[in-house]
Scaffold this active site. Structure first.
Site, mmCIF file in Angstrom:
data_model
loop_
_atom_site.group_PDB
_atom_site.id
_atom_site.type_symbol
_atom_site.label_atom_id
_atom_site.label_comp_id
_atom_site.label_asym_id
_atom_site.label_seq_id
_atom_site.Cartn_x
_atom_site.Cartn_y
_atom_site.Cartn_z
ATOM 1 N N LYS A 1 5.583 3.338 8.342
ATOM 2 C CA LYS A 1 4.412 4.196 8.542
ATOM 3 C C LYS A 1 3.146 3.344 8.588
ATOM 4 O O LYS A 1 2.312 3.476 9.489
ATOM 5 C CB LYS A 1 4.325 5.183 7.376
ATOM 6 C CG LYS A 1 3.179 6.168 7.460
ATOM 7 C CD LYS A 1 2.899 6.856 6.125
ATOM 8 C CE LYS A 1 4.088 7.579 5.557
ATOM 9 N NZ LYS A 1 3.706 8.454 4.419
ATOM 10 N N GLY B 1 -2.625 8.323 -4.291
ATOM 11 C CA GLY B 1 -1.943 9.525 -4.773
ATOM 12 C C GLY B 1 -0.718 9.878 -3.955
ATOM 13 O O GLY B 1 -0.449 9.305 -2.897
ATOM 14 N N ASP B 2 0.049 10.804 -4.484
ATOM 15 C CA ASP B 2 1.170 11.454 -3.791
ATOM 16 C C ASP B 2 1.411 12.729 -4.601
ATOM 17 O O ASP B 2 0.479 13.207 -5.274
ATOM 18 C CB ASP B 2 2.408 10.529 -3.762
ATOM 19 C CG ASP B 2 3.489 11.010 -2.798
ATOM 20 O OD1 ASP B 2 3.360 10.767 -1.587
ATOM 21 O OD2 ASP B 2 4.462 11.658 -3.239
ATOM 22 N N ASN C 1 -2.195 19.089 -1.719
ATOM 23 C CA ASN C 1 -3.222 18.397 -0.942
ATOM 24 C C ASN C 1 -2.941 18.438 0.559
ATOM 25 O O ASN C 1 -3.822 18.791 1.365
ATOM 26 C CB ASN C 1 -3.325 16.938 -1.438
ATOM 27 C CG ASN C 1 -4.230 16.109 -0.575
ATOM 28 O OD1 ASN C 1 -3.771 15.427 0.341
ATOM 29 N ND2 ASN C 1 -5.534 16.189 -0.825
ATOM 30 N N GLN D 1 7.237 3.992 3.866
ATOM 31 C CA GLN D 1 5.838 3.549 3.879
ATOM 32 C C GLN D 1 5.659 2.255 4.681
ATOM 33 O O GLN D 1 4.640 2.059 5.346
ATOM 34 C CB GLN D 1 5.377 3.346 2.428
ATOM 35 C CG GLN D 1 3.881 3.325 2.236
ATOM 36 C CD GLN D 1 3.272 4.729 2.178
ATOM 37 O OE1 GLN D 1 3.760 5.582 1.464
ATOM 38 N NE2 GLN D 1 2.226 4.950 2.935
ATOM 39 N N LYS E 1 5.437 1.795 -3.133
ATOM 40 C CA LYS E 1 5.358 3.155 -3.696
ATOM 41 C C LYS E 1 5.633 3.074 -5.179
ATOM 42 O O LYS E 1 6.300 2.147 -5.636
ATOM 43 C CB LYS E 1 6.428 4.038 -3.042
ATOM 44 C CG LYS E 1 6.162 5.511 -3.177
ATOM 45 C CD LYS E 1 5.252 5.993 -2.076
ATOM 46 C CE LYS E 1 4.797 7.412 -2.275
ATOM 47 N NZ LYS E 1 4.091 7.922 -1.078
ATOM 48 N N LYS F 1 0.858 -1.190 0.000
ATOM 49 C CA LYS F 1 0.000 0.000 0.000
ATOM 50 C C LYS F 1 0.885 1.228 0.000
ATOM 51 O O LYS F 1 1.818 1.327 0.797
ATOM 52 C CB LYS F 1 -0.891 -0.006 1.268
ATOM 53 C CG LYS F 1 -1.852 1.166 1.321
ATOM 54 C CD LYS F 1 -3.093 0.900 0.493
ATOM 55 C CE LYS F 1 -3.880 2.142 0.156
ATOM 56 N NZ LYS F 1 -3.396 2.849 -1.073
ATOM 57 N N THR G 1 -4.543 13.460 5.161
ATOM 58 C CA THR G 1 -3.137 13.622 5.545
ATOM 59 C C THR G 1 -2.946 14.934 6.311
ATOM 60 O O THR G 1 -2.305 14.971 7.370
ATOM 61 C CB THR G 1 -2.222 13.572 4.311
ATOM 62 O OG1 THR G 1 -2.575 12.421 3.545
ATOM 63 C CG2 THR G 1 -0.766 13.487 4.709
ATOM 64 N N SER H 1 -6.821 5.650 3.633
ATOM 65 C CA SER H 1 -6.854 4.779 2.447
ATOM 66 C C SER H 1 -7.255 3.361 2.840
ATOM 67 O O SER H 1 -8.024 2.697 2.137
ATOM 68 C CB SER H 1 -5.474 4.721 1.790
ATOM 69 O OG SER H 1 -5.276 5.806 0.929
HETATM 70 P P1 NDP Z 1 0.793 17.842 -4.132
HETATM 71 O O1 NDP Z 1 1.308 17.504 -5.480
HETATM 72 O O2 NDP Z 1 -0.644 18.021 -3.916
HETATM 73 O O3 NDP Z 1 1.506 19.162 -3.596
HETATM 74 C C1 NDP Z 1 2.891 19.235 -3.464
HETATM 75 C C2 NDP Z 1 3.255 20.637 -3.057
HETATM 76 O O4 NDP Z 1 4.642 20.690 -2.745
HETATM 77 C C3 NDP Z 1 3.043 21.647 -4.184
HETATM 78 O O5 NDP Z 1 2.750 22.903 -3.635
HETATM 79 C C4 NDP Z 1 4.393 21.648 -4.880
HETATM 80 O O6 NDP Z 1 4.666 22.843 -5.594
HETATM 81 C C5 NDP Z 1 5.328 21.506 -3.702
HETATM 82 N N1 NDP Z 1 6.544 20.802 -4.153
HETATM 83 C C6 NDP Z 1 6.619 19.545 -4.624
HETATM 84 N N2 NDP Z 1 7.866 19.242 -4.979
HETATM 85 C C7 NDP Z 1 8.581 20.334 -4.720
HETATM 86 C C8 NDP Z 1 9.939 20.651 -4.856
HETATM 87 N N3 NDP Z 1 10.830 19.768 -5.344
HETATM 88 N N4 NDP Z 1 10.349 21.881 -4.472
HETATM 89 C C9 NDP Z 1 9.461 22.786 -3.979
HETATM 90 N N5 NDP Z 1 8.154 22.541 -3.845
HETATM 91 C C10 NDP Z 1 7.728 21.334 -4.190
HETATM 92 O O7 NDP Z 1 1.380 16.721 -3.156
HETATM 93 P P2 NDP Z 1 0.903 16.328 -1.688
HETATM 94 O O8 NDP Z 1 0.428 17.528 -0.967
HETATM 95 O O9 NDP Z 1 0.029 15.146 -1.810
HETATM 96 O O10 NDP Z 1 2.278 15.805 -1.045
HETATM 97 C C11 NDP Z 1 3.129 16.660 -0.293
HETATM 98 C C12 NDP Z 1 4.055 15.816 0.562
HETATM 99 O O11 NDP Z 1 3.272 15.018 1.464
HETATM 100 C C13 NDP Z 1 4.942 14.830 -0.175
HETATM 101 O O12 NDP Z 1 6.156 14.679 0.527
HETATM 102 C C14 NDP Z 1 4.164 13.519 -0.093
HETATM 103 O O13 NDP Z 1 4.997 12.402 -0.244
HETATM 104 C C15 NDP Z 1 3.618 13.640 1.308
HETATM 105 N N6 NDP Z 1 2.454 12.831 1.647
HETATM 106 C C16 NDP Z 1 1.315 12.894 0.901
HETATM 107 C C17 NDP Z 1 0.216 12.153 1.261
HETATM 108 C C18 NDP Z 1 -1.085 12.259 0.540
HETATM 109 O O14 NDP Z 1 -2.058 11.635 0.995
HETATM 110 N N7 NDP Z 1 -1.197 13.009 -0.535
HETATM 111 C C19 NDP Z 1 0.263 11.231 2.405
HETATM 112 C C20 NDP Z 1 1.473 11.315 3.182
HETATM 113 C C21 NDP Z 1 2.529 12.072 2.783
HETATM 114 P P3 NDP Z 1 4.503 22.842 -7.201
HETATM 115 O O15 NDP Z 1 3.053 22.627 -7.456
HETATM 116 O O16 NDP Z 1 5.005 24.171 -7.617
HETATM 117 O O17 NDP Z 1 5.356 21.724 -7.693
HETATM 118 O O1 2IT Z 2 3.035 8.888 1.559
HETATM 119 C C1 2IT Z 2 1.880 8.437 1.753
HETATM 120 O O2 2IT Z 2 1.569 7.897 2.824
HETATM 121 C C2 2IT Z 2 0.895 8.602 0.693
HETATM 122 N N1 2IT Z 2 1.195 9.211 -0.328
HETATM 123 C C3 2IT Z 2 -0.473 8.006 0.841
HETATM 124 C C4 2IT Z 2 -0.459 6.551 0.474
HETATM 125 C C5 2IT Z 2 -1.811 5.884 0.415
HETATM 126 O O3 2IT Z 2 -1.812 4.700 0.038
HETATM 127 O O4 2IT Z 2 -2.830 6.493 0.726
#
Ligand code: NDP
Ligand code: 2IT
Length: 450
Positions: free
Chosen positions: A113, A164-165, A239, A110, A125, A89, A208, A382
């Site tokens: 976690k 997603g991520d 997100n 992961q 992943k 997952k 998240t 999830s």
């Molecule tokens: P999104 O794509 O929705 O948003 C990512 C954000 O971070 C955007 O604002 C993006 O800016 C910025 N960003 C991404 N890469 C870079 C970079 N290299 N330098 C500067 N800014 C950056 O992703 P999420 O919000 O889903 O994910 C954010 C973090 O949370 C990640 O580390 C992800 O692995 C983690 N995460 C996500 C989960 C989820 O359920 N979605 C669960 C647990 C962890 P821009 O749009 O300009 O690229």
């Molecule tokens: O980093 C993470 O935990 C995620 N992007 C969510 C993974 C999931 O299966 O919901």
């Protein structure tokens, strides 16, 4: 200890040029030293050597045709890391920086976690070095369809369940699911983060960010403190950042920053959440557009960030939530936060703080919630989506949110108690890593050498 150095050396040889992966492995190995000493069976059963090698890694070509009729080729990945506790997952990341090392670091995190959630899910992943920026909706759809044309044969509701991520949200999950269904002719719960119109769970979108703030509440409770009225720094504008900001407001806190890869917004009166959602969720826009509505806010373009750091962390606040990407908060940033009196750091992103930044927080006894504990609310929800799909049920928003709150509190309690058990009462890095590791390692031993 020798086993850490040896393991990293071996990884550098067998899996070259994967620095983020070594960083994630080192973080876990350093924490579990005391338990490795204590229990010889982990060594006898080669648990470390098995844990750092994914069960399976799939790399594939993703060819697609852009709007100009040109053929484009990207590289796709799914790393099925560990299935001791349940089906693989974990999310899919679409970002130009994606490579095998990034996916492996994320898959490795992961595993622990997911174990910490207490739910029956293994770790995996995937993703692609595809850049969604500037792509039309039709291009995103064709890319997702081509990606699924290979991925579908590796996944399944009890085998491997992606989500997603970065760069993969509701729209991409929709296109991926549509193509999966067409290929296999089954309406399976094979992806999470689906639309609530067709099998998605309430709260998954928010989970998240909300979960990270629930975790922050636990840290504040430990200090007889309250989140209400706290000034907060949030990085990212995706997100995780958006729903962290939403929950902070609901609990009476004041988030004053957010950022994207182009720059940072600082808004003294508090981030305008509706506007942020409009720019990012509705229009796929850039953060500087925020100034069109709020000319009184400050925007710092990335080029003007301090050397060796990020400008988000240079503002004064009580609580910092890095919610963008790995290694976005450096040692210099950590120093600035400490100098400005910030007392709580909660990781919404995966591995957003560099190792030296984390060391500084621990040395200074800062309340620090590591990502694999603090951002586990997303994957936990999830799993709640999987449970609803498997039992053909549908829980209400409040039911799922209540379960999420319980899960976050349990993760915090588990990490805290484990830290106490190993005589480092305030070190949740150690507590979370040992608590996650124990569950996975013991399950692996019970299942034999596989
Ligand atoms: P999104 O794509 O929705 O948003 C990512 C954000 O971070 C955007 O604002 C993006 O800016 C910025 N960003 C991404 N890469 C870079 C970079 N290299 N330098 C500067 N800014 C950056 O992703 P999420 O919000 O889903 O994910 C954010 C973090 O949370 C990640 O580390 C992800 O692995 C983690 N995460 C996500 C989960 C989820 O359920 N979605 C669960 C647990 C962890 P821009 O749009 O300009 O690229
Ligand atoms: O980093 C993470 O935990 C995620 N992007 C969510 C993974 C999931 O299966 O919901």
């Amino acid at each position: 200890m020798a086993f850490i150095k040896d393991t990293i050396e071996q990884l550098k040889f067998s899996s070259p040029a994967q620095s983020e992966f070594y960083q994630a492995v080192e973080d876990v190995l350093e924490s579990i030293e005391p338990i490795i000493e204590e229990r010889p069976k982990y060594r006898e059963q080669a648990i470390i050597q098995r844990l750092v090698e994914p069960e399976r890694q799939i790399m594939f070509r993703v060819p697609w045709v852009d709007d100009n009729g040109q053929v484009q080729v990207n590289k796709g990945y799914r790393v099925e890391f560990n299935s001791a506790l349940g089906p693989y997952k974990g999310g899919l990341r679409f970002h130009p920086s994606v490579n095998a090392g990034i996916i492996k670091f994320l898959g490795f995190e992961q595993v622990f976690k997911n174990a910490l959630t207490g739910l029956p899910i293994g770790g995996g992943k995937g993703g692609a070095n595809f850049d969604p920026k500037g792509k039309s909706d039709a291009e995103i759809m064709r890319f997702c369809q081509s990606f699924m044309n290979e991925l579908y044969r590796h996944i399944g509701p009890t085998t491997d369940v992606p989500a997603g991520d970065i760069g993969v949200g509701g729209r991409e999950i929709g296109y991926l699911f549509g193509q999966y269904k067409r290929l296999v002719n089954r309406f399976d719960g094979v992806l999470t983060g689906k639309s609530t119109l067709w099998g998605g769970s309430f709260v998954r979108t928010q989970a998240t960010g909300y979960g990270a703030v629930y975790f922050a509440q636990c840290l504040l409770d430990d200090n007889d403190d309250n989140i209400s009225g706290k000034r907060c720094l949030v990085s990212g504008a995706g997100n995780v950042a958006i729903y962290a900001i939403e929950k902070l407001y609901q609990l009476g806190a004041k988030p004053v920053t957010c950022s994207d890869s182009g720059g940072t917004i600082y808004h003294e009166q508090g981030i305008d959440l509706d506007l942020l959602k409009q720019i990012k969720e509705e229009n796929n826009g850039r953060l500087y557009e925020y100034l069109d509505t709020h000319s009184e806010a400050e925007y710092t373009p990335r080029d003007d960030y301090p050397k060796d750091g990020h400008c988000v962390w240079r503002y004064q606040a009580d609580l910092a939530l890095p919610c963008a990407t790995q290694n976005e908060l450096t040692e210099k940033d950590a120093q600035a936060l400490l100098e400005n009196g910030c007392r709580y750091i909660v990781e919404g992103a995966n591995m957003p703080c560099t190792q030296s930044a984390v060391d500084l927080f621990i040395e200074n006894n800062i309340s620090y919630g590591p990502g694999k504990a603090a951002n586990a609310g997303g994957v936990a929800t999830s799993q709640l989506e999987m449970a609803q799909n498997a039992s053909m049920q549908r829980w209400t928003f409040d039911e799922v949110d209540t379960k999420l709150q319980h899960i976050m509190r349990n993760i915090h309690r588990d990490a805290k108690r484990t830290a106490e058990e190993f005589n480092h009462p305030s070190n949740l890095v150690l507590g979370a890593n040992i608590a996650g590791f124990r569950k996975v390692a013991d399950a692996m031993i019970q299942q034999g050498v596989v």
